[in-house]
Enzyme design. Structure first.
Site, PDB file in Angstrom:
ATOM      1  N   GLU A 179       3.375  34.837 -14.051  1.00  0.00           N
ATOM      2  CA  GLU A 179       2.079  35.503 -13.942  1.00  0.00           C
ATOM      3  C   GLU A 179       1.014  34.480 -13.541  1.00  0.00           C
ATOM      4  OE1 GLU A 179      -0.952  38.203 -16.711  1.00  0.00           O
ATOM      5  OE2 GLU A 179       0.365  36.718 -17.658  1.00  0.00           O
TER       6      GLU A 179
ATOM      7  N   LYS B   2      -0.842  45.312 -13.315  1.00  0.00           N
ATOM      8  CA  LYS B   2      -0.797  45.170 -14.762  1.00  0.00           C
ATOM      9  C   LYS B   2      -1.581  46.329 -15.371  1.00  0.00           C
ATOM     10  CE  LYS B   2      -1.374  41.578 -18.323  1.00  0.00           C
ATOM     11  NZ  LYS B   2      -1.764  40.167 -18.550  1.00  0.00           N
TER      12      LYS B   2
ATOM     13  N   CYS C  11       3.470  40.384 -18.354  1.00  0.00           N
ATOM     14  CA  CYS C  11       3.072  39.754 -19.615  1.00  0.00           C
ATOM     15  C   CYS C  11       2.751  40.765 -20.723  1.00  0.00           C
ATOM     16  CB  CYS C  11       1.899  38.817 -19.344  1.00  0.00           C
ATOM     17  SG  CYS C  11       1.587  37.607 -20.669  1.00  0.00           S
TER      18      CYS C  11
END
Length: 534
Positions: free
Chosen positions: A265, A342, A376
């Site tokens: 990331e 995300k 993440c």
């Protein structure tokens, strides 16, 4: 010689949009399928899904899956048996073919498209030597006839006797199906059937109905080689030097004949080191977003040149509506590019960088099957991974950026849980080292790894491969996708198959239906503009 006007064939991923449009035309009474559900139906058992085209227009679709008689022949609801429409309850050792969808364009009824699709199912059942076909059939005239009957059983009997007309039931009876009962509360949205369905069965005359079902799923080999790049944050003088470091690891992974390489990331943050002065968080994001086209082009060219699928970590990107999102670029070796935003920015990302969350998570079709990406913090929300598993994902990639061991362990423990819950592989890749004068890259902590479910075919402790802590390296391992099919059908535990759809389920908003992205702003995080942090 003229071209055939009618074609009936197995459905393909490229048909999804057309199938969704057909369902919208057909189902005026209740919500049609989403593309996510159709994608799951095809990925979970494409052999049981068929489409009909007339003059190059898709006019018919049917979906079915394998399932055991212990589930198919007992009372059930449509949500329960189909996994909320995704076909995720497909059981490769099932001895019955369960048909859970058949729709035909109203404008082309009378061309016997439904009969042709039924015949495709029948041929599949005979070829696989299944015991038969079973489904819950609609009773669309039941509500209209409610005062003339004493209930759904009486209605069914009167349809069989010809005293009441029901086009759906008559069609099914004419195609050799016999009713074995009534399924109450089968599809609550079906008001015309008062949520009832006829439990219909066709028994294969070519198999012994008393024979025991197949006991085992063949343990085949379907190896995929994955590589996780644990990347050192380093100062670079310009874009070309940065891409040179990326190309090095792509080249090495390709030399090892890897099918995928995953980068961390926000691995592009090292581009900020080329600036003469340290930028503020907002200035940094603006500058990085300007690099987006060049990064996408470079990764796509590398994927083609080195014959490898590249999961490009994540990169801050300004979207068409002006918002900044944290986006993973997925560049496949066939030249196609995809993106996964995300969904959940961390408090630091939202506060310091004003990063907004995306509104859709879906699998990406690759030459190694469907895969998913959870950036993440997204790995800490089990609903997202479950959606990807329902759509057919067998590998989930988790690029992460954490500055401390506790941050890393949050991501690591959750990624391991996602592998167990969804009986899939999870690949993690993080940054290490530090970048002086670059905000948000003060320190990094990572131990990249390739995680597996915890059962007999898989690695001890559920870890196929693991990097040393905080050292730049490439972690490579083969994962056998066929082992996942075995685990889902015959494993010690069967998390996907054993879900209680009669007690709980997840409802997803369709993309854009909820309006603007949710405002997750709040008080300043205790940590001063650090990285995402898991």
């Amino acid at each position: 010689m003229t071209k055939a006007r009618l074609e009936v064939r197995q459905a393909e991923i490229g048909d999804i949009r057309k199938i969704a449009a057909l369902a919208k035309r057909v189902y005026e009474d209740f919500a049609p399928y989403t593309q996510s559900e159709i994608r799951g139906q095809l990925n979970n058992y494409r052999e049981g899904c068929f489409v009909a085209f007339l003059d190059d227009k898709l006019i018919g679709y049917c979906a079915s899956m394998l399932i055991g008689g212990d589930k198919a022949l007992r009372p059930h609801s449509w949500d329960e048996i189909t996994g909320k429409g995704y076909g995720s309850r497909h059981d490769p050792k099932g001895d019955w073919l369960y048909g859970y969808e058949l729709c035909v364009d109203p404008k082309t009824r009378g061309t016997r498209i439904g009969r042709r699709l039924y015949e495709e199912r029948r041929k599949l059942a005979e070829r696989l030597e299944l015991k038969g076909i079973v489904f819950g059939g609609r009773m669309p005239n039941l509500s209209r006839s409610w005062r003339r009957v004493e209930g759904p059983d009486d209605y069914l009997e009167k349809v069989i006797q010809g005293k009441i007309h029901d086009p759906v039931l008559r069609f099914q009876l004419a195609n050799g199906f016999e009713p074995i009962g009534i399924l109450p509360n089968y599809l609550p949205e079906d008001k015309r059937s008062r949520a009832f369905a006829t439990h219909m069965v066709w028994r294969n005359p070519f198999v012994d109905q008393e024979a025991s079902p197949k006991a085992r799923v063949p343990r085949g080999v379907e190896n995929v080689r994955v590589a996780a790049c644990q990347m050192q944050a380093r100062a670079v003088k310009d874009f070309d030097e940065f891409i040179g470091h990326v190309r090095y690891f792509v080249d090495v992974a390709s030399d090892y004949e890897s099918d995928f390489i995953l980068f961390p990331e926000l691995f592009t943050l090292m581009l900020l080191s080329a600036e003469e002065e340290e930028l503020s968080p907002m200035e940094s994001i603006e500058l990085l977003s300007d690099y987006t086209p060049r990064i996408r082009e470079a990764l796509s060219e590398m994927a083609l040149k080195y014959n490898i699928n590249i999961i490009g970590g994540s990169h801050p990107t300004r979207m068409e509506d002006g918002d900044i999102h944290n986006v993973a670029m997925v560049c496949l070796r066939d030249g196609s590019t995809h993106e996964q935003e995300k969904i959940h920015p961390t408090p630091n990302e939202a506060y310091w960088w004003n990063i907004r969350g995306g509104d859709s998570v879906d699998v990406i079709q690759t030459d190694c099957g469907p895969v998913g990406v959870l950036i993440c913090y997204d790995s800490e929300f089990p609903e997202l991974a479950r959606r990807l598993a329902d759509e057919g994902a067998r590998i989930i990639f988790v690029p992460f950026c954490t500055d401390s061991r506790q941050g890393y362990m949050r991501v690591r423990y959750c990624a391991a849980a996602r592998a167990i819950e969804n009986q899939c592989y999870v690949v993690m890749s993080g940054n290490v080292g530090n970048l002086p004068n670059v905000a948000n890259m003060d320190i990094q902590y990572a131990q990249s790894c390739i995680l597996t479910p915890c059962d007999f075919p898989f690695a001890r402790d559920g870890i196929a491969a693991e990097a040393s802590e905080n050292v730049e390296t490439l972690t490579i391992s083969d994962v056998n996708l066929a082992d996942l099919a075995w685990a889902r059908a015959e494993g010690t535990v069967r998390n996907l198959a054993d879900r209680r759809f009669d007690l709980y389920r997840i409802e997803w908003e369709q993309k854009g239906a909820a309006g603007d992205a949710a405002d997750i702003s709040g008080p300043p995080p205790l940590q001063q503009h650090g990285p995402g942090g898991g």
